[in-house]
Design a protein around this motif. Structure first.
Motif, PDB file in Angstrom:
ATOM      1  N   VAL A 199       4.866   6.090   2.735  1.00  0.00           N
ATOM      2  CA  VAL A 199       5.036   4.444   2.327  1.00  0.00           C
ATOM      3  C   VAL A 199       4.112   3.811   1.580  1.00  0.00           C
ATOM      4  O   VAL A 199       4.151   3.064   0.700  1.00  0.00           O
ATOM      5  CB  VAL A 199       5.644   3.606   3.702  1.00  0.00           C
ATOM      6  CG1 VAL A 199       5.686   2.402   3.362  1.00  0.00           C
ATOM      7  CG2 VAL A 199       7.018   4.325   4.195  1.00  0.00           C
ATOM      8  N   ILE A 217       5.758   8.709   8.074  1.00  0.00           N
ATOM      9  CA  ILE A 217       6.231   7.887   6.994  1.00  0.00           C
ATOM     10  C   ILE A 217       5.033   7.452   6.261  1.00  0.00           C
ATOM     11  O   ILE A 217       4.915   6.309   5.666  1.00  0.00           O
ATOM     12  CB  ILE A 217       7.056   6.579   7.646  1.00  0.00           C
ATOM     13  CG1 ILE A 217       5.865   5.653   8.626  1.00  0.00           C
ATOM     14  CG2 ILE A 217       7.949   7.023   8.408  1.00  0.00           C
ATOM     15  CD1 ILE A 217       6.542   4.523   9.067  1.00  0.00           C
ATOM     16  N   TRP A 218       3.867   8.231   6.114  1.00  0.00           N
ATOM     17  CA  TRP A 218       2.654   7.745   5.620  1.00  0.00           C
ATOM     18  C   TRP A 218       2.975   7.668   4.169  1.00  0.00           C
ATOM     19  O   TRP A 218       2.362   6.927   3.256  1.00  0.00           O
ATOM     20  CB  TRP A 218       1.444   8.480   6.024  1.00  0.00           C
ATOM     21  CG  TRP A 218       1.061   9.490   4.994  1.00  0.00           C
ATOM     22  CD1 TRP A 218       1.553  10.728   5.092  1.00  0.00           C
ATOM     23  CD2 TRP A 218       0.231   9.471   3.800  1.00  0.00           C
ATOM     24  NE1 TRP A 218       0.877  11.563   4.059  1.00  0.00           N
ATOM     25  CE2 TRP A 218       0.208  10.697   3.096  1.00  0.00           C
ATOM     26  CE3 TRP A 218      -0.450   8.673   3.169  1.00  0.00           C
ATOM     27  CZ2 TRP A 218      -0.530  10.976   2.077  1.00  0.00           C
ATOM     28  CZ3 TRP A 218      -1.212   8.688   1.915  1.00  0.00           C
ATOM     29  CH2 TRP A 218      -1.285   9.862   1.435  1.00  0.00           C
ATOM     30  N   SER A 233      -0.230  -1.124   4.796  1.00  0.00           N
ATOM     31  CA  SER A 233       0.903  -1.253   4.110  1.00  0.00           C
ATOM     32  C   SER A 233       1.900  -1.950   5.140  1.00  0.00           C
ATOM     33  O   SER A 233       2.504  -2.857   4.900  1.00  0.00           O
ATOM     34  CB  SER A 233       1.493   0.251   3.762  1.00  0.00           C
ATOM     35  OG  SER A 233       0.787   0.634   2.688  1.00  0.00           O
ATOM     36  N   LEU A 271      -1.374   3.413   5.418  1.00  0.00           N
ATOM     37  CA  LEU A 271      -0.035   3.481   6.376  1.00  0.00           C
ATOM     38  C   LEU A 271      -0.184   2.000   6.847  1.00  0.00           C
ATOM     39  O   LEU A 271       0.546   1.178   6.747  1.00  0.00           O
ATOM     40  CB  LEU A 271       0.267   4.444   6.983  1.00  0.00           C
ATOM     41  CG  LEU A 271       1.599   4.231   7.813  1.00  0.00           C
ATOM     42  CD1 LEU A 271       2.653   3.972   7.115  1.00  0.00           C
ATOM     43  CD2 LEU A 271       1.770   5.357   8.875  1.00  0.00           C
TER      44      LEU A 271
END
Length: 623
Positions: A398, A395-396, A447, A444
């Motif tokens: 994101v 999910i990086w 975030s 990531l």
């Protein structure tokens, strides 16, 4: 047990001498710079010291003076001087206080520290086994051994890559000169831990130490990172220099930090000295310096010029050496523009076909889902580990969205995204993405930190989230390490134990047959057994190397008459073939070659379920 402890003391002693020398050299260059913490200072000092120490070793090699005695004497004298200075100056750090550890946050940090020390011990133990990883035994360590054996640096034409940017190789030479290839692996482990500590240092600077611990765990919890960090590969060293260079550039971008421009350019230049991919980041740093002087008026032209000059000083020796031998400083890239055999149509075709390979079709969809595919289908990207990264890397992307609103996230995300685009146009090995993995981790987690701060108000909940992420990452990586260590068992101490260990993981019986009957002045032609190049006593002539891949035999007579003549001209005494599960294009015979020989002058002398060994007939006196 005592035998192992003595063996370990010798190796840790050699490693300590290297680290002390690097600290002293790094301090000479960075003593006037201010850092946020002792941790941050030590990370940059040691990284710069290792990078700068590679240059005098390279100079010794060019001068034909690469003797272990000279390297050992210089290292010992430097380490003693640094140790004496540290003791006199009181620069050693004080032990952390335990008075605040009765709080929940303090208890969590103490628990994580203890867990981290145990985990680090396991990661360090992984370096204590003989090298087995493909690239390390196919060419990295072969290069370094030849440099030490011949006391000079020159192309080793019988392997995959006869010459490459050599900064990391010089550090391997350093370790092998002081002791052996185990110390070379410990040097790469040093870069592994410098990167982890650097991730913590950045978050600590931002007032988020728990995030820093979690980010370091993300890095150290990735099985591919652990595997390469215990091997004589150069990818972890590249990732370390890239990360710290971008880190220093980020600090330079703040008002009043102009002096860090030189540090950033030096580290990015060291990345370029490790591998061609490092040039991507060096060019990016040079462009940012140009932007800072033209558009932002942050620094003067003279300061930019000094940064560029320092980068050239650190970078050019490696590329001038390559250009001297090949006519092309970027070889093996752009091989068609190289001179003589280095740029022949056959060699250029071999290299270009390899560079054009992709793990999957180069489409927008595959680019956007690549991070998921690394976890779900690592074999597509030729990962050295079945579980390359801690799965949260999926999910990086994101961070791409969060970077729109947050300046800090944007810094890390832009660098990582830009290189990912570049990576997608190259051979898509997941290992080749490692240079920006630390940057992607920060993008990531910063975030996620923004989301956590908005959603979870109590500090205890935020602490729990970072604690959980840390423990999960270490559990993921720890499972991989423990499984590996269970297979390998106790590190090999004696030569006999080492040979037995290697035989368990390679074509040991066939290789032993050759080594017992050959001497160091002979040559062995290696077909589909590149991973044994380092362990052969005769010098390897690897037909999967860039210069010789077009010479593969047909395994038929008289079709191979020219091939045999070429082997004789190269002084080849042995032919070693791994025939197991060979691809069709190799035309490996299916018949019994003991009854139906292939090459008249190279009869079969050994065969088993995986390997064939052929030996050249002695030349009759009248011939």
């Amino acid at each position: 047990m005592i035998k192992y402890l003595l063996w370990a003391i010798v190796h840790f002693g050699a490693w300590s001498l290297i680290l002390l020398t690097a600290i002293g050299v790094g301090h000479l260059f960075l003593r006037r710079l201010e850092f946020d913490s002792f941790v941050e200072r030590m990370v940059f000092t040691l990284a710069v010291g290792l990078g700068m120490c590679s240059l005098p070793i390279f100079a010794l090699g060019l001068a034909g003076l690469l003797y272990w005695q000279a390297i050992f004497a210089l290292t010992l004298a430097s380490a003693i001087a640094v140790a004496a200075w540290l003791l006199r100056s009181g620069k050693l750090p004080a032990l952390p206080s335990l008075k605040n550890h009765h709080t929940l946050r303090g208890a969590v940090i103490l628990l994580l520290a203890i867990t981290g020390i145990v985990y680090w011990g396991l990661a360090l133990l992984m370096t204590q086994y003989p090298p087995l990883q493909w690239d390390s035994t196919a060419f990295h360590l072969v290069l370094c051994r030849e440099y030490l054996n011949t006391h000079q640096i020159s192309p080793v034409t019988g392997i995959h890559f006869p010459l490459l940017p050599s900064l990391n190789h010089m550090l391997f030479v350093w370790g092998m000169a002081l002791k052996d290839d185990i110390v070379a692996q410990m040097i790469e482990h040093t870069f592994l831990m410098l990167t982890a500590t650097g991730l913590y240092a950045w978050c600590r600077r931002e007032g988020k130490p728990l995030m820093g611990i979690a980010a370091a765990a993300f890095w150290l919890g990735s099985p591919l990172v652990l595997l390469l960090g215990a091997s004589a590969y150069i990818d972890i060293g590249l990732a370390c220099f890239v990360f710290l260079g971008v880190y220093a550039m980020r600090l330079f971008w703040e008002p009043g930090q102009n002096r860090l421009w030189l540090l950033a350019m030096a580290l990015l230049a060291m990345a370029a000295g490790v591998k061609l991919a490092g040039l991507f980041f060096l060019l990016g740093g040079a462009v940012l310096g140009l932007w800072a002087v033209i558009r932002m008026h942050r620094i003067r032209w003279s300061e930019v010029a000094r940064g560029w000059a320092l980068a050239a000083f650190v970078t050019l020796p490696w590329y001038i050496y390559i250009a001297y031998h090949t006519g092309n400083p970027m070889w093996p890239a752009f091989a068609q523009y190289s001179s003589s055999a280095w740029g022949s149509p056959e060699v250029a075709s071999t290299i270009n076909s390899w560079l054009s390979r992709a793990g999957q079709p180069r489409t927008l969809r595959n680019f956007l889902t690549a991070s998921f595919d690394w976890i779900a289908h690592p074999e597509t990207f030729q990962s050295e580990s079945n579980r390359p990264f801690f799965p949260l890397v999926a999910i990086w992307p994101v961070a791409w969205i969060a970077s729109i609103w947050n300046r800090s996230v944007r810094w890390w995300a832009i660098w990582a995204f830009a290189f990912t685009v570049f990576w997608s146009r190259q051979p898509q090995l997941v290992r080749y993405w490692l240079p920006v993995f630390p940057l992607a981790i920060l993008a990531l987690y910063e975030s996620l930190g923004l989301i956590i701060d908005r959603v979870l108000k109590p500090d205890v909940m935020k602490t729990f989230v970072w604690f959980a992420l840390t423990v999960t990452a270490l559990g993921w990586g720890g499972r991989s390490m423990v499984g590996d260590l269970r297979i390998k068992r106790v590190p090999s101490v004696t030569a006999q134990e080492r040979e037995a260990f290697i035989s368990l993981f390679a074509d040991g019986a066939a290789m032993k047959y050759v080594n017992e009957r050959a001497d160091e002045n002979e040559r062995v032609c290696v077909i589909r057994a590149s991973y044994l190049n380092y362990y052969f006593k005769p010098k390897p002539l690897d037909l999967f190397g860039t210069l010789h891949a077009h010479r593969l035999p047909r395994f038929e007579w008289p079709e191979d008459e020219q091939f045999i003549k070429w082997l004789k001209s190269e002084g080849v005494n042995w032919i070693f073939v791994n025939h197991t599960n060979a691809p069709d294009y190799l035309n490996i015979p299916k018949r019994d070659i003991a009854l139906e020989p292939i090459w008249p002058d190279y009869p079969l002398v050994y065969a088993d379920s995986t390997s064939w060994v052929f030996r050249r007939k002695p030349v009759a006196p009248d011939r």
